[in-house]
Design a protein around this motif. Structure first.
Motif, PDB file in Angstrom:
ATOM      1  N   THR A   1     -47.997  60.364 -16.778  1.00 17.35           N
ATOM      2  CA  THR A   1     -46.432  59.675 -16.524  1.00 17.35           C
ATOM      3  C   THR A   1     -45.764  61.235 -16.278  1.00 17.35           C
ATOM      4  O   THR A   1     -45.569  62.158 -16.493  1.00 17.35           O
ATOM      5  CB  THR A   1     -45.430  59.347 -17.873  1.00 17.35           C
ATOM      6  N   LEU A   2     -45.128  60.875 -15.171  1.00 22.47           N
ATOM      7  CA  LEU A   2     -44.040  61.595 -14.254  1.00 22.47           C
ATOM      8  C   LEU A   2     -42.965  61.473 -15.003  1.00 22.47           C
ATOM      9  O   LEU A   2     -41.703  60.295 -14.965  1.00 22.47           O
ATOM     10  CB  LEU A   2     -44.131  61.794 -12.975  1.00 22.47           C
ATOM     11  N   CYS A   3     -42.450  62.788 -15.744  1.00 21.01           N
ATOM     12  CA  CYS A   3     -40.766  62.620 -16.174  1.00 21.01           C
ATOM     13  C   CYS A   3     -39.563  63.156 -15.940  1.00 21.01           C
ATOM     14  O   CYS A   3     -39.964  64.024 -15.621  1.00 21.01           O
ATOM     15  CB  CYS A   3     -41.340  62.870 -17.602  1.00 21.01           C
ATOM     16  N   ARG A   4     -39.038  63.406 -15.959  1.00 21.52           N
ATOM     17  CA  ARG A   4     -37.916  63.306 -15.701  1.00 21.52           C
ATOM     18  C   ARG A   4     -36.094  63.810 -16.949  1.00 21.52           C
ATOM     19  O   ARG A   4     -36.335  62.696 -17.106  1.00 21.52           O
ATOM     20  CB  ARG A   4     -36.926  63.480 -14.097  1.00 21.52           C
ATOM     21  N   LYS A   5     -35.645  64.930 -17.398  1.00 23.93           N
ATOM     22  CA  LYS A   5     -34.359  64.758 -17.837  1.00 23.93           C
ATOM     23  C   LYS A   5     -33.246  65.563 -17.614  1.00 23.93           C
ATOM     24  O   LYS A   5     -33.960  66.930 -17.537  1.00 23.93           O
ATOM     25  CB  LYS A   5     -35.166  65.179 -19.529  1.00 23.93           C
ATOM     26  N   GLY A   6     -32.505  65.346 -16.791  1.00 23.09           N
ATOM     27  CA  GLY A   6     -31.758  66.887 -15.894  1.00 23.09           C
ATOM     28  C   GLY A   6     -32.332  67.019 -14.966  1.00 23.09           C
ATOM     29  O   GLY A   6     -33.042  66.114 -14.132  1.00 23.09           O
ATOM     30  N   THR A   7     -32.481  68.127 -14.867  1.00 25.20           N
ATOM     31  CA  THR A   7     -33.075  69.330 -13.591  1.00 25.20           C
ATOM     32  C   THR A   7     -34.489  69.330 -14.411  1.00 25.20           C
ATOM     33  O   THR A   7     -35.449  70.441 -13.448  1.00 25.20           O
ATOM     34  CB  THR A   7     -32.300  69.961 -13.385  1.00 25.20           C
ATOM     35  N   ARG A   8     -35.095  69.309 -15.497  1.00 26.20           N
ATOM     36  CA  ARG A   8     -36.219  69.305 -15.718  1.00 26.20           C
ATOM     37  C   ARG A   8     -37.371  68.201 -15.487  1.00 26.20           C
ATOM     38  O   ARG A   8     -37.099  67.376 -16.248  1.00 26.20           O
ATOM     39  CB  ARG A   8     -36.386  69.328 -17.242  1.00 26.20           C
ATOM     40  N   LEU A   9     -38.770  68.923 -15.378  1.00 25.65           N
ATOM     41  CA  LEU A   9     -40.034  67.364 -15.072  1.00 25.65           C
ATOM     42  C   LEU A   9     -41.034  67.975 -15.777  1.00 25.65           C
ATOM     43  O   LEU A   9     -41.210  69.155 -16.498  1.00 25.65           O
ATOM     44  CB  LEU A   9     -39.462  67.298 -13.880  1.00 25.65           C
ATOM     45  N   TRP A  10     -42.018  67.236 -16.619  1.00 28.66           N
ATOM     46  CA  TRP A  10     -43.234  67.089 -16.890  1.00 28.66           C
ATOM     47  C   TRP A  10     -43.896  66.243 -16.650  1.00 28.66           C
ATOM     48  O   TRP A  10     -43.316  65.249 -15.892  1.00 28.66           O
ATOM     49  CB  TRP A  10     -43.198  67.605 -18.348  1.00 28.66           C
ATOM     50  N   VAL A  11     -45.552  65.851 -16.650  1.00 27.86           N
ATOM     51  CA  VAL A  11     -46.106  65.238 -16.513  1.00 27.86           C
ATOM     52  C   VAL A  11     -47.064  65.243 -17.786  1.00 27.86           C
ATOM     53  O   VAL A  11     -46.887  65.678 -18.184  1.00 27.86           O
ATOM     54  CB  VAL A  11     -47.485  65.668 -15.324  1.00 27.86           C
ATOM     55  N   ARG A  12     -47.042  63.827 -18.871  1.00 26.65           N
ATOM     56  CA  ARG A  12     -47.400  63.887 -20.273  1.00 26.65           C
ATOM     57  C   ARG A  12     -48.441  62.417 -19.290  1.00 26.65           C
ATOM     58  O   ARG A  12     -49.038  61.689 -18.854  1.00 26.65           O
ATOM     59  CB  ARG A  12     -46.492  62.847 -20.592  1.00 26.65           C
ATOM     60  N   ALA A  13     -49.917  63.176 -20.738  1.00 24.46           N
ATOM     61  CA  ALA A  13     -50.848  61.997 -20.850  1.00 24.46           C
ATOM     62  C   ALA A  13     -51.137  61.752 -20.839  1.00 24.46           C
ATOM     63  O   ALA A  13     -50.534  61.248 -21.810  1.00 24.46           O
ATOM     64  CB  ALA A  13     -52.059  63.467 -20.725  1.00 24.46           C
ATOM     65  N   PRO A  14     -52.256  60.342 -21.146  1.00 24.65           N
ATOM     66  CA  PRO A  14     -51.886  59.194 -21.721  1.00 24.65           C
ATOM     67  C   PRO A  14     -52.318  59.390 -23.988  1.00 24.65           C
ATOM     68  O   PRO A  14     -51.783  59.036 -24.465  1.00 24.65           O
ATOM     69  CB  PRO A  14     -53.418  58.482 -21.641  1.00 24.65           C
ATOM     70  N   ASP A  15     -52.665  60.434 -23.453  1.00 24.48           N
ATOM     71  CA  ASP A  15     -52.631  61.268 -25.214  1.00 24.48           C
ATOM     72  C   ASP A  15     -51.222  61.792 -25.996  1.00 24.48           C
ATOM     73  O   ASP A  15     -51.542  62.178 -27.027  1.00 24.48           O
ATOM     74  CB  ASP A  15     -54.276  61.985 -25.034  1.00 24.48           C
ATOM     75  N   GLY A  16     -50.173  61.613 -24.599  1.00 21.35           N
ATOM     76  CA  GLY A  16     -49.380  62.540 -25.774  1.00 21.35           C
ATOM     77  C   GLY A  16     -49.136  63.877 -25.124  1.00 21.35           C
ATOM     78  O   GLY A  16     -48.183  64.067 -25.507  1.00 21.35           O
ATOM     79  N   ARG A  17     -50.444  64.611 -24.663  1.00 19.88           N
ATOM     80  CA  ARG A  17     -50.251  66.042 -24.497  1.00 19.88           C
ATOM     81  C   ARG A  17     -49.417  66.337 -22.726  1.00 19.88           C
ATOM     82  O   ARG A  17     -49.386  65.509 -22.203  1.00 19.88           O
ATOM     83  CB  ARG A  17     -51.370  67.155 -24.241  1.00 19.88           C
ATOM     84  N   GLN A  18     -49.081  67.319 -22.832  1.00 19.12           N
ATOM     85  CA  GLN A  18     -48.175  67.974 -21.586  1.00 19.12           C
ATOM     86  C   GLN A  18     -49.700  68.209 -20.911  1.00 19.12           C
ATOM     87  O   GLN A  18     -49.730  69.421 -20.705  1.00 19.12           O
ATOM     88  CB  GLN A  18     -46.856  68.604 -21.948  1.00 19.12           C
ATOM     89  N   CYS A  19     -49.383  68.118 -19.552  1.00 13.03           N
ATOM     90  CA  CYS A  19     -49.956  68.177 -18.766  1.00 13.03           C
ATOM     91  C   CYS A  19     -49.817  69.185 -17.957  1.00 13.03           C
ATOM     92  O   CYS A  19     -49.880  70.375 -17.061  1.00 13.03           O
ATOM     93  CB  CYS A  19     -50.861  67.339 -17.705  1.00 13.03           C
ATOM     94  N   MET A  20     -48.238  69.384 -17.454  1.00 11.61           N
ATOM     95  CA  MET A  20     -47.811  70.293 -16.481  1.00 11.61           C
ATOM     96  C   MET A  20     -45.612  69.725 -17.291  1.00 11.61           C
ATOM     97  O   MET A  20     -45.123  68.947 -17.552  1.00 11.61           O
ATOM     98  CB  MET A  20     -47.326  70.164 -15.171  1.00 11.61           C
ATOM     99  N   GLN A  21     -45.397  71.680 -16.974  1.00  9.06           N
ATOM    100  CA  GLN A  21     -43.720  71.671 -17.031  1.00  9.06           C
ATOM    101  C   GLN A  21     -43.201  71.586 -15.688  1.00  9.06           C
ATOM    102  O   GLN A  21     -44.020  72.969 -14.861  1.00  9.06           O
ATOM    103  CB  GLN A  21     -43.046  72.742 -18.210  1.00  9.06           C
ATOM    104  N   ALA A  22     -42.045  71.809 -15.638  1.00 12.94           N
ATOM    105  CA  ALA A  22     -41.574  72.456 -13.945  1.00 12.94           C
ATOM    106  C   ALA A  22     -39.395  71.987 -14.081  1.00 12.94           C
ATOM    107  O   ALA A  22     -38.527  71.617 -15.238  1.00 12.94           O
ATOM    108  CB  ALA A  22     -41.935  71.137 -13.180  1.00 12.94           C
ATOM    109  N   GLU A  23     -38.741  73.435 -13.239  1.00 12.18           N
ATOM    110  CA  GLU A  23     -37.725  72.883 -13.305  1.00 12.18           C
ATOM    111  C   GLU A  23     -37.286  73.066 -11.796  1.00 12.18           C
ATOM    112  O   GLU A  23     -37.878  73.675 -11.148  1.00 12.18           O
ATOM    113  CB  GLU A  23     -37.324  74.319 -14.566  1.00 12.18           C
ATOM    114  N   ALA A  24     -36.082  72.209 -11.881  1.00 11.81           N
ATOM    115  CA  ALA A  24     -35.915  71.491 -10.289  1.00 11.81           C
ATOM    116  C   ALA A  24     -34.323  72.701  -9.956  1.00 11.81           C
ATOM    117  O   ALA A  24     -33.378  71.934 -11.459  1.00 11.81           O
ATOM    118  CB  ALA A  24     -35.477  70.660  -9.675  1.00 11.81           C
ATOM    119  N   ASP A  25     -34.189  73.003  -9.545  1.00  4.39           N
ATOM    120  CA  ASP A  25     -32.627  73.899  -8.512  1.00  4.39           C
ATOM    121  C   ASP A  25     -32.058  72.802  -7.031  1.00  4.39           C
ATOM    122  O   ASP A  25     -32.804  73.004  -6.580  1.00  4.39           O
ATOM    123  CB  ASP A  25     -32.646  75.340  -8.832  1.00  4.39           C
ATOM    124  N   VAL A  26     -31.095  72.324  -7.554  1.00  4.50           N
ATOM    125  CA  VAL A  26     -30.560  71.583  -5.948  1.00  4.50           C
ATOM    126  C   VAL A  26     -29.227  71.752  -5.884  1.00  4.50           C
ATOM    127  O   VAL A  26     -28.776  72.633  -6.443  1.00  4.50           O
ATOM    128  CB  VAL A  26     -30.853  69.819  -6.197  1.00  4.50           C
TER     129      VAL A  26
END
Length: 255
Positions: free
Chosen positions: A230-255
């Motif tokens: 699941t690709l997720c976004r809240k504001g400029t913060r993004l992350w990838v969530r696996a089916p078991d709930g663990r975080q696979c990646m975190q990211a920050e965007a600046d526009v």
């Protein structure tokens, strides 16, 4: 030459509509499709990557390589169908002792220029480590947030991993050689590319927030087939969530 056909092939592989024509601005991170480092078999390591110490990347004495993260600055668009240059240098190297053994870190600085100006500056963080022993303790992955404002489901299979490896000329065997991934590098199965996850997050950020000025990402846990994400976004913060709930990646965007 930034061949539009290669960018259009990436669009198809990712299931995105619309071919890319000469003169079009490339989507962010599509410069990965170009500037291949094609080496003969004798220059490759056991993992399928160019052997460290024979190019710009120094030999840190550890066998397992991982793309741990990166930071990008987008100064202007790269145009398909036009010539470009890429300059790479080693920004820093370091070693430390981790809970699972020795770790080595290499940061590369890439500058991609077109028509006499730098369009993209990328800092690429690589980590090298030992092979896991039979009694190796696996690190506890972080738990992904569940407070996203928007989410997209992403599916992965061996065909997508193959096509992405081919388009980026990535020979790392963990993405197509399941016995090697399991028995040598200790993964549960074929590993979904970290840069592929970052690519999907960048496209999501641009589509929902606007043109990117900067983007930073860090891999926190491997995603292996057949797991979706699941690709997720809240504001400029993004992350990838696996089916078991663990975080696979975190990211920050600046526009």
């Amino acid at each position: 030459m930034l061949d539009p056909a290669r960018a259009s092939a990436m669009q198809a592989a990712l299931g995105r509509g619309g071919a890319i024509a000469a003169g079009d601005a490339l989507p962010p991170f599509y410069h990965q499709l170009y500037f291949w480092e094609a080496r003969p078999p004798g220059d490759l390591g056991r993992d399928g990557h160019p052997r460290p110490g024979r190019g710009v990347i120094p030999d840190m004495g550890l066998p397992r390589r991982m793309w741990a993260g990166g930071r990008l600055e987008f100064h202007g668009p790269l145009r398909a169908g036009e010539a470009a240059t890429k300059t790479t240098q080693v920004e820093s190297t370091s070693r430390k002792e981790g809970r699972s053994g020795p770790l080595a870190f290499v940061t590369l600085r890439h500058e991609i220029a077109q028509a006499g100006r730098v369009c993209v500056t990328e800092m690429q963080d690589l980590v090298y480590r030992e092979d896991p022993g039979p009694d190796a303790v696996k690190p506890i992955p972080p738990v992904a947030p569940v407070d996203e404002e928007s989410a997209r489901e992403a599916q992965f299979d061996a065909t997508l991993l193959f096509r992405y490896s081919a388009l980026t000329f990535n020979g790392h065997r963990i993405h197509y050689d399941a016995p090697y991934a399991r028995e040598v590098e200790g993964y549960a199965g074929l590993v979904t590319h970290g840069p592929l996850l970052a690519q999907l997050l960048m496209l999501m950020a641009q589509e929902e927030l606007g043109s990117l000025k900067r983007f930073a990402f860090r891999a926190t846990s491997p995603l292996t087939l057949p797991d979706p994400a699941t690709l997720c976004r809240k504001g400029t913060r993004l992350w990838v969530r696996a089916p078991d709930g663990r975080q696979c990646m975190q990211a920050e965007a600046d526009v």
